[in-house]
Write a protein that holds these residues in place. Structure first.
Motif, mmCIF file in Angstrom:
data_model
loop_
_atom_site.group_PDB
_atom_site.id
_atom_site.type_symbol
_atom_site.label_atom_id
_atom_site.label_comp_id
_atom_site.label_asym_id
_atom_site.label_seq_id
_atom_site.Cartn_x
_atom_site.Cartn_y
_atom_site.Cartn_z
ATOM 1 N N ILE A 442 0.935 7.500 -12.184
ATOM 2 C CA ILE A 442 0.916 7.694 -10.731
ATOM 3 C C ILE A 442 -0.176 6.847 -10.091
ATOM 4 C CG2 ILE A 442 0.522 9.364 -8.878
ATOM 5 C CD1 ILE A 442 1.720 11.507 -10.710
ATOM 6 N N GLY A 443 -1.363 6.826 -10.701
ATOM 7 C CA GLY A 443 -2.467 6.056 -10.141
ATOM 8 C C GLY A 443 -2.177 4.569 -10.096
ATOM 9 N N ILE A 444 -1.659 4.024 -11.186
ATOM 10 C CA ILE A 444 -1.376 2.590 -11.244
ATOM 11 C C ILE A 444 -0.284 2.204 -10.248
ATOM 12 C CG2 ILE A 444 -0.418 0.762 -12.718
ATOM 13 C CD1 ILE A 444 -1.833 2.177 -15.081
ATOM 14 N N MET A 445 0.778 3.009 -10.175
ATOM 15 C CA MET A 445 1.882 2.696 -9.259
ATOM 16 C C MET A 445 1.433 2.784 -7.802
ATOM 17 S SD MET A 445 4.375 1.794 -11.125
ATOM 18 C CE MET A 445 5.744 1.814 -9.969
ATOM 19 N N SER A 446 0.582 3.746 -7.479
ATOM 20 C CA SER A 446 0.095 3.882 -6.098
ATOM 21 C C SER A 446 -0.714 2.661 -5.676
ATOM 22 C CB SER A 446 -0.753 5.148 -5.956
ATOM 23 O OG SER A 446 0.003 6.306 -6.211
ATOM 24 N N ILE A 447 -1.593 2.215 -6.549
ATOM 25 C CA ILE A 447 -2.407 1.036 -6.240
ATOM 26 C C ILE A 447 -1.521 -0.206 -6.123
ATOM 27 C CG2 ILE A 447 -4.204 -0.499 -7.142
ATOM 28 C CD1 ILE A 447 -5.496 2.006 -8.402
ATOM 29 N N PHE A 448 -0.556 -0.346 -7.022
ATOM 30 C CA PHE A 448 0.352 -1.500 -7.000
ATOM 31 C C PHE A 448 1.123 -1.569 -5.684
ATOM 32 C CE2 PHE A 448 4.701 -3.055 -7.746
ATOM 33 C CZ PHE A 448 4.421 -4.379 -8.095
ATOM 34 N N PHE A 449 1.750 -0.461 -5.291
ATOM 35 C CA PHE A 449 2.538 -0.479 -4.053
ATOM 36 C C PHE A 449 1.649 -0.584 -2.816
ATOM 37 C CE2 PHE A 449 5.844 1.411 -6.829
ATOM 38 C CZ PHE A 449 6.871 0.524 -6.538
ATOM 39 N N GLY A 450 0.413 -0.117 -2.918
ATOM 40 C CA GLY A 450 -0.519 -0.301 -1.817
ATOM 41 C C GLY A 450 -0.791 -1.768 -1.555
ATOM 42 N N PHE A 451 -1.003 -2.545 -2.620
ATOM 43 C CA PHE A 451 -1.234 -3.980 -2.461
ATOM 44 C C PHE A 451 0.022 -4.706 -1.966
ATOM 45 C CE2 PHE A 451 -5.026 -3.430 -5.238
ATOM 46 C CZ PHE A 451 -5.942 -4.090 -4.422
ATOM 47 N N ILE A 452 1.198 -4.276 -2.414
ATOM 48 C CA ILE A 452 2.443 -4.867 -1.912
ATOM 49 C C ILE A 452 2.551 -4.665 -0.405
ATOM 50 C CG2 ILE A 452 4.964 -4.686 -1.933
ATOM 51 C CD1 ILE A 452 3.871 -6.107 -4.354
ATOM 52 N N LEU A 453 2.214 -3.456 0.058
ATOM 53 C CA LEU A 453 2.291 -3.160 1.488
ATOM 54 C C LEU A 453 1.301 -4.009 2.281
ATOM 55 C CD1 LEU A 453 3.644 -1.507 3.640
ATOM 56 C CD2 LEU A 453 2.130 0.399 3.123
ATOM 57 N N LEU A 454 0.123 -4.238 1.717
ATOM 58 C CA LEU A 454 -0.847 -5.106 2.387
ATOM 59 C C LEU A 454 -0.314 -6.536 2.504
ATOM 60 C CD1 LEU A 454 -4.270 -3.989 0.811
ATOM 61 C CD2 LEU A 454 -3.349 -3.396 3.063
ATOM 62 N N LEU A 455 0.405 -7.001 1.492
ATOM 63 C CA LEU A 455 0.920 -8.364 1.491
ATOM 64 C C LEU A 455 2.007 -8.575 2.556
ATOM 65 C CD1 LEU A 455 1.122 -9.129 -2.351
ATOM 66 C CD2 LEU A 455 -0.478 -10.105 -0.685
ATOM 67 N N ILE A 456 2.812 -7.553 2.809
ATOM 68 C CA ILE A 456 3.896 -7.701 3.789
ATOM 69 C C ILE A 456 3.527 -7.104 5.145
ATOM 70 C CG2 ILE A 456 5.623 -7.701 1.945
ATOM 71 C CD1 ILE A 456 6.360 -4.829 2.787
ATOM 72 N N SER A 457 2.268 -6.742 5.317
ATOM 73 C CA SER A 457 1.835 -6.072 6.542
ATOM 74 C C SER A 457 2.134 -6.915 7.786
ATOM 75 C CB SER A 457 0.340 -5.756 6.471
ATOM 76 O OG SER A 457 -0.131 -5.196 7.679
ATOM 77 N N LYS A 458 1.826 -8.203 7.741
ATOM 78 C CA LYS A 458 2.007 -9.066 8.922
ATOM 79 C C LYS A 458 3.470 -9.121 9.341
ATOM 80 C CE LYS A 458 -0.647 -12.561 9.309
ATOM 81 N NZ LYS A 458 -1.338 -13.883 9.167
ATOM 82 N N LYS A 459 4.378 -9.202 8.366
ATOM 83 C CA LYS A 459 5.805 -9.232 8.669
ATOM 84 C C LYS A 459 6.246 -7.926 9.346
ATOM 85 C CE LYS A 459 10.172 -10.430 8.452
ATOM 86 N NZ LYS A 459 10.722 -11.463 9.348
ATOM 87 N N LEU A 460 5.750 -6.812 8.843
ATOM 88 C CA LEU A 460 6.113 -5.518 9.428
ATOM 89 C C LEU A 460 5.552 -5.370 10.836
ATOM 90 C CD1 LEU A 460 5.599 -3.212 6.315
ATOM 91 C CD2 LEU A 460 7.774 -3.774 7.416
ATOM 92 N N VAL A 461 4.341 -5.891 11.059
ATOM 93 C CA VAL A 461 3.751 -5.838 12.405
ATOM 94 C C VAL A 461 4.621 -6.609 13.393
ATOM 95 C CG1 VAL A 461 1.806 -6.621 13.812
ATOM 96 C CG2 VAL A 461 1.388 -5.479 11.631
ATOM 97 N N ASN A 462 5.136 -7.753 12.981
ATOM 98 C CA ASN A 462 6.018 -8.530 13.858
ATOM 99 C C ASN A 462 7.277 -7.760 14.197
ATOM 100 O OD1 ASN A 462 4.257 -10.728 13.892
ATOM 101 N ND2 ASN A 462 5.226 -11.699 12.123
ATOM 102 N N MET A 463 7.802 -7.020 13.249
ATOM 103 C CA MET A 463 8.997 -6.209 13.496
ATOM 104 C C MET A 463 8.696 -5.069 14.458
ATOM 105 S SD MET A 463 10.458 -6.018 9.578
ATOM 106 C CE MET A 463 11.876 -4.985 10.017
ATOM 107 N N ILE A 464 7.514 -4.462 14.301
ATOM 108 C CA ILE A 464 7.144 -3.331 15.162
ATOM 109 C C ILE A 464 6.895 -3.775 16.579
ATOM 110 C CG2 ILE A 464 5.326 -1.641 15.591
ATOM 111 C CD1 ILE A 464 5.049 -1.353 12.549
ATOM 112 N N GLU A 465 6.207 -4.910 16.742
ATOM 113 C CA GLU A 465 5.816 -5.359 18.076
ATOM 114 C C GLU A 465 6.951 -6.076 18.802
ATOM 115 O OE1 GLU A 465 3.104 -4.429 19.424
ATOM 116 O OE2 GLU A 465 2.392 -3.448 17.629
#
Length: 465
Positions: A442-465
């Motif tokens: 659980i710990g490893i998967m949480s950290i992994f997906f957290g970094f994935i979300l940080l990597l695509i954050s800018k793309k998601l912000v563009n979709m939201i705005e």
């Protein structure tokens, strides 16, 4: 919107000052949600113990793996029925009526658990709690969002305050319900211990009733007309405001962003919601609960997270407001959520260190980990929750298309439902694979997906705005 403006304008403060204050309706919803969460977390704190305790000791005698699965299904289903509640609210009933229907139904569910200790009563009581939650859960959050304009900078702060109401109820619930079940009504006859779990369920039912009485008595005064009509209702004849008008391109992008983030939320809550199952069982057997010669009740550890929420939520709320007023601006919502997942994972890394210190043979527990390990784990989990959950609620209420507001809030909560069911299965695996393997995964998967979300954050912000 006119109703929301009317409520905000009731304040006699100057306009500039009123912009900095939250409307009084927020605090009514704060206390309504507080009592509902008291009910939910009160019964949840003792549910796994009730399921796994022997029949002769006041429980139902389920095997631990099965109990974890039942717990996961119950908590998961509580997040699926908001889809139905959100759908009905969008089209047929007002949010305030839905909140009342849900509150009464949940009070009945807890009362059934109090009145009869049997497996059929368990399933009936849980079914009523699941159904009532479907009406209550999506509408209390969207009603809080209705108090603010879409671009009001106070929204994230408001939802963090609202989140404190959730956790104030979650704080007192395990202490009260757990104390009644594990201590106050605990008896010993001929050397056999009998627990008073049913009185914990009764307290949860009473808490729900208190919340509904206050809400219905004060709603007209502090909410005005907000929430009286179905979300899709509008007196305007303009086509653009009609419920059947198609979604715009921007609305479709925002809806897609909500659904993408909901996928990541599944992985967060699957780890976070181990608190009521695997973390409870691990604490029961492998954590040294002695404090100055007194053994801390197992259910009381469910209050550690809300204690940290209440202490840290004002600080995090002020941080978001301060960042929003800087030249750089606030952190993007996907960035906050990615950091939240990483913090959850770090909490499990602390727990892995605890597991490495504990051990048992076939008959005895050889060594228990210090209590501080589980407390620090909950600290990291709480920080992760504050970075992810309240801002997620704020985002959905702000960017969801008006005609789908309650339904999308239901979808958002349903992702937590999937997480709870998944979490129940993960908890069951601790009985076969072991705590070290499951907590580490659980710990490893949480950290992994957290970094994935940080990597695509800018793309998601563009979709939201």
């Amino acid at each position: 919107m006119e109703a929301a403006l009317k409520v905000r304008q009731q304040s006699k403060e100057p306009a500039q000052q009123s912009k900095q204050k939250h409307p009084p309706g927020l605090y009514l919803l704060f206390f309504t949600e507080m009592w509902e969460r008291f009910s939910y977390y009160g019964m949840r704190a003792i549910l796994t113990l009730y399921l796994t305790t022997a029949l002769v000791s006041g429980g139902l005698g389920f095997e631990e793996g099965l109990a974890a699965s039942i717990y996961g299904f119950y908590t998961g289903a509580c997040y699926f029925t908001p889809l139905l509640g959100g759908y009905l609210t969008d089209r047929f009933i007002g949010k305030r009526l839905a909140i009342t229907i849900g509150g009464i139904t949940m009070a009945l569910g807890n009362f059934v658990l109090f009145a009869e200790q049997s497996r059929w009563a368990l399933y009936l009581g849980l079914a009523l709690l699941i159904l009532g939650n479907g009406f209550f859960k999506p509408n209390i959050s969207t009603l809080a969002g209705d108090l603010y304009d879409k671009n009001d900078k106070r929204r994230d702060s408001a939802f963090t305050i609202f989140y404190m109401g959730i956790n104030l109820g979650a704080l007192f619930a395990p202490l009260v319900c757990g104390y009644l079940a594990e201590d106050f009504f605990k008896t010993t006859v001929n050397g056999l211990v009998h627990y008073g779990f049913k009185y914990g369920f009764l307290a949860a039912s009473i808490g729900m009733i208190l919340g509904q009485v206050a809400f219905n008595a004060l709603a007209n005064r502090y909410l005005g007309d907000i929430g009286k009509k179905p979300t899709g209702y509008t007196p305007s004849k303009k086509k653009v405001n009609q419920p059947k008008a198609p979604l715009t391109k921007q609305e479709k992008r925002r809806t897609a962003a909500i659904l993408i983030l909901a996928v990541f939320v599944v992985f967060f809550w699957a780890g976070f919601e181990q608190a009521g199952t695997s973390l409870t069982l691990y604490t029961q057997y492998f954590i040294d609960r002695q404090v100055f010669g007194w053994e801390v009740p197992i259910s009381w550890f469910q209050a550690v997270n809300p204690v940290f929420i209440i202490l840290l939520a004002p600080i995090i709320s002020m941080l978001w407001v301060k960042l929003a007023n800087t030249k750089r601006g606030d952190l993007a919502i996907p960035t906050k959520m990615g950091l939240g997942m990483i913090l959850l994972g770090l909490g499990y890394m602390v727990l892995v260190l605890a597991v490495l210190q504990t051990g048992s043979d076939e008959h005895h527990i050889l060594h228990k980990a210090p209590l501080l390990f589980i407390v620090v784990t909950y600290l990291f989990h709480t920080l992760g929750e504050l970075f992810l959950s309240p801002v997620g609620l704020s985002m959905v209420s702000r960017i969801a298309p008006a005609k789908l507001a309650s339904l999308l809030m239901g979808v958002w909560l349903a992702s937590t439902g999937i997480a709870n069911i998944l979490g129940g299965q993960l908890a069951a695996f601790t009985q076969t694979l072991g705590y070290l393997e499951v907590f580490g995964l659980i710990g490893i998967m949480s950290i992994f997906f957290g970094f994935i979300l940080l990597l695509i954050s800018k793309k998601l912000v563009n979709m939201i705005e």
